[in-house]
Design an enzyme around this catalytic site. Structure first.
Site, PDB file in Angstrom:
ATOM      1  CE  LYS A   1       1.994  -5.618   7.672  1.00 22.99           C
ATOM      2  NZ  LYS A   1       1.241  -5.366   6.416  1.00 22.99           N
TER       3      LYS A   1
ATOM      4  CG  ASP B   1       2.597  11.595   0.612  1.00 14.68           C
ATOM      5  OD1 ASP B   1       3.181  11.985   1.633  1.00 14.68           O
ATOM      6  OD2 ASP B   1       2.906  10.543   0.012  1.00 14.68           O
TER       7      ASP B   1
ATOM      8  CB  SER C   1      -0.705  -2.194   7.437  1.00 12.71           C
ATOM      9  OG  SER C   1      -0.932  -2.871   6.238  1.00 12.71           O
TER      10      SER C   1
END
Length: 631
Positions: free
Chosen positions: A382, A368, A357
């Site tokens: 998650k 990224d 999460s």
């Protein structure tokens, strides 16, 4: 996961129930106060799903599942079911609205209440709500009132009490550590003290719940305790003024070497960012030039805190995460609002299958944007955001309100079967981290492949795959180590050691943790003492076995095996000794020194971090990074 307390006004809910009744829903009998509360609670839970759930919920299946769960929980085996409002064949029952659902549930509820007066209708209502939530995703759940308060405290980052960590040992409350800065520590209460009386009542034989009820209380209130201290003849009386006690989310922060700082975050609660900044400032004063951020085992927490931590690694205006939902009010794009303190510092993030999460939001943004290196094992997967709603009786429901996406567009949520246990236990089937990642990547469709800012391939649909994968160390048998923990042998040995030698130990080591960290070793006689304790508790040394194996409650090990693995036990006891003398923050440096192969490997990867930085800044091609796992 975002936890946010939202209260439905009870008056409004009761008004809704009244409207439903005046709209043709005739109760079989006039409900009492408990019945009204239970029915209100069911309606609140149902409405929280319908008005907030990120997907379109199936009202018909929600209702049917709630009745099935309620019927399964009924204790009266003589109660008729066929052809009644609790008939689970549901012939002629079709639910198309909240009104339909509530009308039919009320009939079922009152049928049971009328015909089985000894049933606990509050428990049956809870069962029905659990059934309702079983039709949703695994992270949408019901939380009982007793658990709700504890969860709220954990995410608020504090509770009110006397400030001790304790365990019940042989029916007696034993202080493990007095929390630094808390009222107990300020009075001189310390590890090993036995709390034998609270106010005028003996506390011997208390359960954990009884201890918490007696020791916690409103800030500023007083509680009197009597303590028996090892090697001190007379009991000691203390009057303790309760205060706010922090529940720290930064487990440890210290220097790994002259330029590398280490910060471990165990969850994202209301105080996490403040703790992180405080730890950072302290490390900067010690010369930190680069950071290892440890998110292993961190299950998540507040979305806002994940964003606040993530933005410390980026310049202003960098996209960090986005959320998407059926309800537009839960859609959002989140960008860093400032130039982060770490935007120019090299960073490595440690992750594993327990990182979920909010931890995946932070590591996903860093990966990224090619901002740092992700090291460890594939994360949990998650990608759903929850919001918490309190019900009429102080219980709560946690409802998934949106999906979140990393800056490259990845949804990292792994597949789930609604209500299935397979989802929760999937991580335990990941035996080898390298094989797990390879199998995951090999089965990823092109639609779930994304690229970082610099053009590296990353993946959605099942957690964050690290840039550098560190498999679990399987070279050393952990049977005896795990058995010692399960039998509490290492903990109890340390506790006894401090009872008998605590003053001498403190005089020698307490003022110099670094000396303890580098030079303390257990004596051979002490290791033999632990061995004897394990033999008392079921370890058997045998010439007839070649490898450790369990037989009922005993662990059989070959001759000489204990000596081969005793360094593991010595390391664990040393870490436990540090925890009981200095506190939890000092437990991790010892554990990391002795056991952490992932951290050891991460410390060899700073050249790869530099190459990644060059790629991100356009000074090198993505091929310059090479295959990090083959360094």
């Amino acid at each position: 996961m975002q936890l946010k307390k939202i209260l439905y006004p009870n008056v409004l809910i009761l008004l809704i129930l009244s409207v439903l009744r005046f709209s043709g829903v005739d109760p079989v009998l006039q409900s009492g106060e408990d019945d009204t509360q239970n029915l209100t609670k069911y309606h609140q839970a149902q409405r929280s799903i319908v008005t907030n759930y990120f997907n379109e919920p199936d009202l018909n299946e929600m209702y049917r599942s709630s009745i099935r769960y309620m019927v399964k929980a009924i204790k009266d085996s003589t109660l008729g079911i066929d052809g009644t409002p609790i008939d689970t064949t549901f012939q002629g029952v079709e639910i198309s609205s909240i009104r339909d659902s509530f009308t039919n549930f009320e009939k079922a509820y009152l049928y049971v209440s009328n015909n089985s007066p000894d049933e606990n209708m509050s428990k049956l209502t809870e069962a029905a709500i659990r059934g309702m939530f079983s039709t949703l995703d695994p992270h949408s759940i019901y939380i009982e009132p007793e658990d709700n308060e504890q969860i709220q405290e954990e995410f608020a980052g504090k509770f009110q009490g006397i400030g001790v960590q304790f365990q019940i040992i042989e029916d007696t409350i034993t202080v493990i550590t007095a929390i630094s800065g808390g009222p107990s520590e300020q009075l001189g209460i310390r590890s090993g003290d036995r709390i034998i009386q609270i106010e005028d009542t003996s506390s011997v034989g208390f359960t954990n719940e009884m201890v918490l009820r007696r020791l916690r209380g409103e800030k500023g209130s007083e509680v009197n305790v009597t303590i028996k201290r090892p090697n001190v003849k007379d009991p000691i009386n203390y009057s303790i003024i309760r205060d706010d006690i922090p529940l720290y989310t930064v487990d440890a922060s210290y220097m790994l070497d002259e330029q590398t700082g280490y910060i471990k975050i165990n969850r994202f609660a209301a105080t996490t960012h403040d703790e992180f900044i405080s730890a950072s400032e302290n490390l900067k004063e010690k010369g930190m030039k680069r950071l290892v951020l440890d998110l292993r085992g961190n299950p998540g927490g507040y979305l806002s805190q994940a964003i606040a931590i993530a933005e410390e690694f980026f310049p202003r205006g960098t996209e960090l995460v986005s959320t998407k939902s059926k309800h537009s009010r839960f859609n959002g794009e989140y960008f860093s609002r400032k130039d982060g303190d770490y935007k120019d510092k090299p960073v490595i993030v440690l992750v594993d299958e327990g990182a979920a999460s909010a931890s995946e939001i932070v590591s996903g943004a860093i990966q990224d944007h090619d901002r740092g290196l992700i090291v460890g094992k594939r994360t949990f997967g998650k990608g759903l955001v929850q919001q918490q709603y309190e019900l009429i009786d102080k219980s709560s429901v946690r409802v998934t309100i949106s999906r979140y996406y990393t800056p490259s567009g990845r949804l990292i949520q792994k597949p789930f079967v609604e209500g299935g246990e397979e989802y929760a236990y999937e991580i335990f089937r990941r035996d080898d981290a390298m094989d797990d990642a390879s199998e995951f990547i090999n089965h990823i469709p092109d639609s779930l492949k994304y690229t970082t800012d610099a053009g590296r391939t990353v993946y959605g649909g099942g957690g964050i795959v690290p840039d550098y994968i560190v498999p679990r160390d399987t070279t050393t048998s952990a049977y005896v180590f795990n058995y010692a923990i399960r039998q509490r042998a290492s903990f109890d040995y340390v506790r006894t050691f401090l009872d008998e030698n605590g003053d001498n130990f403190r005089n020698k080591w307490e003022d110099d943790f670094q000396n303890f960290r580098e030079n303390f070793e257990w004596e051979e006689s002490q290791v033999e003492g632990l061995k004897s304790l394990l033999l008392e508790r079921g370890m058997v040394i045998s010439d007839t076995v070649e490898t450790p194996n369990f037989r009922q409650d005993s662990l059989f090990v070959p001759t000489g095996h204990f000596e081969d693995v005793s360094w593991l036990l010595e390391g664990r006891m040393k870490a436990e000794l540090a925890r009981q003398i200095w506190g939890m923050e000092y437990f991790y440096p010892i554990v990391n020194d002795i056991f952490d192969t992932t951290l050891d490997k991460a410390m060899t990867l700073w050249d790869a971090v530099a190459r990644l930085e060059a790629i991100a800044n356009g000074k090198a091609d993505v091929s310059a990074l090479g295959n990090i796992n083959q360094q």
